[in-house]
Design an enzyme around this catalytic site. Structure first.
Site, PDB file in Angstrom:
ATOM      1  N   HIS A  19      -2.185   4.471   9.786  1.00 46.85           N
ATOM      2  CA  HIS A  19      -1.142   4.957   8.875  1.00 46.85           C
ATOM      3  C   HIS A  19       0.053   5.501   9.671  1.00 46.85           C
ATOM      4  CE1 HIS A  19      -4.548   5.823   5.790  1.00 46.85           C
ATOM      5  NE2 HIS A  19      -3.890   4.736   5.400  1.00 46.85           N
ATOM      6  N   LYS A  43     -10.761   4.087  -6.270  1.00 46.51           N
ATOM      7  CA  LYS A  43     -11.504   4.603  -5.118  1.00 46.51           C
ATOM      8  C   LYS A  43     -12.067   5.996  -5.410  1.00 46.51           C
ATOM      9  CE  LYS A  43      -8.882   2.135  -1.539  1.00 46.51           C
ATOM     10  NZ  LYS A  43      -7.874   2.281  -0.464  1.00 46.51           N
ATOM     11  N   ARG A  96      -3.485  -5.292   7.927  1.00 44.83           N
ATOM     12  CA  ARG A  96      -4.386  -5.452   9.077  1.00 44.83           C
ATOM     13  C   ARG A  96      -4.975  -6.847   9.147  1.00 44.83           C
ATOM     14  NH1 ARG A  96      -7.756  -0.459   6.988  1.00 44.83           N
ATOM     15  NH2 ARG A  96      -7.170  -1.692   5.182  1.00 44.83           N
ATOM     16  N   SER A 133      -9.506   4.149   6.317  1.00 43.91           N
ATOM     17  CA  SER A 133      -9.932   5.463   5.823  1.00 43.91           C
ATOM     18  C   SER A 133     -11.380   5.408   5.350  1.00 43.91           C
ATOM     19  CB  SER A 133      -9.031   5.914   4.669  1.00 43.91           C
ATOM     20  OG  SER A 133      -7.726   6.165   5.130  1.00 43.91           O
TER      21      SER A 133
HETATM   22  O1  PNS Z   1      -4.227   3.444   0.254  1.00 42.27           O
HETATM   23  P1  PNS Z   1      -4.509   2.632  -0.997  1.00 42.27           P
HETATM   24  O2  PNS Z   1      -5.679   3.220  -1.763  1.00 42.27           O
HETATM   25  O3  PNS Z   1      -4.710   1.187  -0.706  1.00 42.27           O
HETATM   26  O4  PNS Z   1      -3.193   2.774  -1.916  1.00 42.27           O
HETATM   27  C1  PNS Z   1      -3.127   2.098  -3.164  1.00 42.27           C
HETATM   28  C2  PNS Z   1      -2.061   2.751  -4.055  1.00 42.27           C
HETATM   29  C3  PNS Z   1      -2.413   4.222  -4.286  1.00 42.27           C
HETATM   30  C4  PNS Z   1      -0.707   2.666  -3.383  1.00 42.27           C
HETATM   31  C5  PNS Z   1      -2.047   1.990  -5.414  1.00 42.27           C
HETATM   32  O5  PNS Z   1      -3.298   2.132  -6.022  1.00 42.27           O
HETATM   33  C6  PNS Z   1      -0.964   2.487  -6.359  1.00 42.27           C
HETATM   34  O6  PNS Z   1       0.169   2.102  -6.215  1.00 42.27           O
HETATM   35  N1  PNS Z   1      -1.337   3.370  -7.331  1.00 42.27           N
HETATM   36  C7  PNS Z   1      -0.383   3.986  -8.242  1.00 42.27           C
HETATM   37  C8  PNS Z   1      -0.516   3.480  -9.686  1.00 42.27           C
HETATM   38  C9  PNS Z   1       0.327   2.248  -9.889  1.00 42.27           C
HETATM   39  O7  PNS Z   1       1.540   2.258  -9.796  1.00 42.27           O
HETATM   40  N2  PNS Z   1      -0.359   1.126 -10.177  1.00 42.27           N
HETATM   41  C10 PNS Z   1       0.260  -0.148 -10.330  1.00 42.27           C
HETATM   42  C11 PNS Z   1       0.490  -0.801  -8.966  1.00 42.27           C
HETATM   43  S1  PNS Z   1       0.320  -2.485  -9.094  1.00 42.27           S
END
Ligand code: PNS
Length: 165
Positions: A19, A43, A96, A133
């Site tokens: 990150h 998650k 990645r 993570s």
């Molecule tokens: O580190 P991660 O868990 O891969 O991050 C994913 C994250 C939190 C960025 C994604 O789940 C997200 O954008 N959540 C916010 C809700 C949202 O806007 N959902 C629609 C996105 S398509």
């Protein structure tokens, strides 16, 4: 929306060296970078959002990354709503592997559809390609040493403070 303001969103549960690498490189590409701790409903979280925020702030400070970074959290709705609020035109994600491309592509397309916001993918430094993570959570939970994968403040926290959570 401005393309000179970007958002690096993620669960950051906990922040990793991967990150930090993406944050450092994105900060060099944009005038203003928002690093945003976002709840991922898919998650099971290890750390509360407030704790992730603190660890992220301390990790960024410790890394001495440029002063154009704003760290925050968002649990009020869509990620693109936050981006719109801060006038960001770009989301930045680290990639990645092909697995990340498959995971990120639908979100990038949906976010583009929802708010005409672009997603920029930065290829992870190969040194961090195996760091996630979820693996850090697993190793830490089983008492293993994660200091090669996370910033020092995170390693210290997982070694001591996380026992109270
Ligand atoms: O580190 P991660 O868990 O891969 O991050 C994913 C994250 C939190 C960025 C994604 O789940 C997200 O954008 N959540 C916010 C809700 C949202 O806007 N959902 C629609 C996105 S398509």
């Amino acid at each position: 929306m401005s393309s000179r303001i970007a958002v690096v969103p993620g669960s950051f549960d906990p922040p990793t060296l991967g990150h930090l690498d993406v944050i450092r490189r994105a900060a060099a590409l944009y005038d203003e970078l928002h690093v945003l701790v976002v709840h991922n409903p898919d998650k099971a979280a290890m750390l509360p959002i407030a704790q992730r925020l603190t660890l992220l702030e301390e990790s960024i400070a410790q890394a001495g990354v440029a002063g154009n970074i704003i760290v925050g959290s968002w649990s009020m709705g869509l990620l693109v709503d936050y981006a719109r609020d801060v006038n960001a035109g770009v989301l930045v994600k680290g990639i990645r592997s092909q697995i990340d491309v498959s995971y990120e592509s639908p979100m990038a397309i949906v976010n583009k559809h929802l708010a005409d916001i672009e997603t920029v993918f930065l290829l992870t430094d190969p040194a961090h390609a195996m760091v996630s993570s979820s693996l850090v959570r697993q190793v830490a939970a089983l008492g293993g040493d994660v200091s090669a994968f996370v910033p020092t403040v995170v390693a210290e926290f997982l070694d001591t403070g996380a026992r109270d959570i």
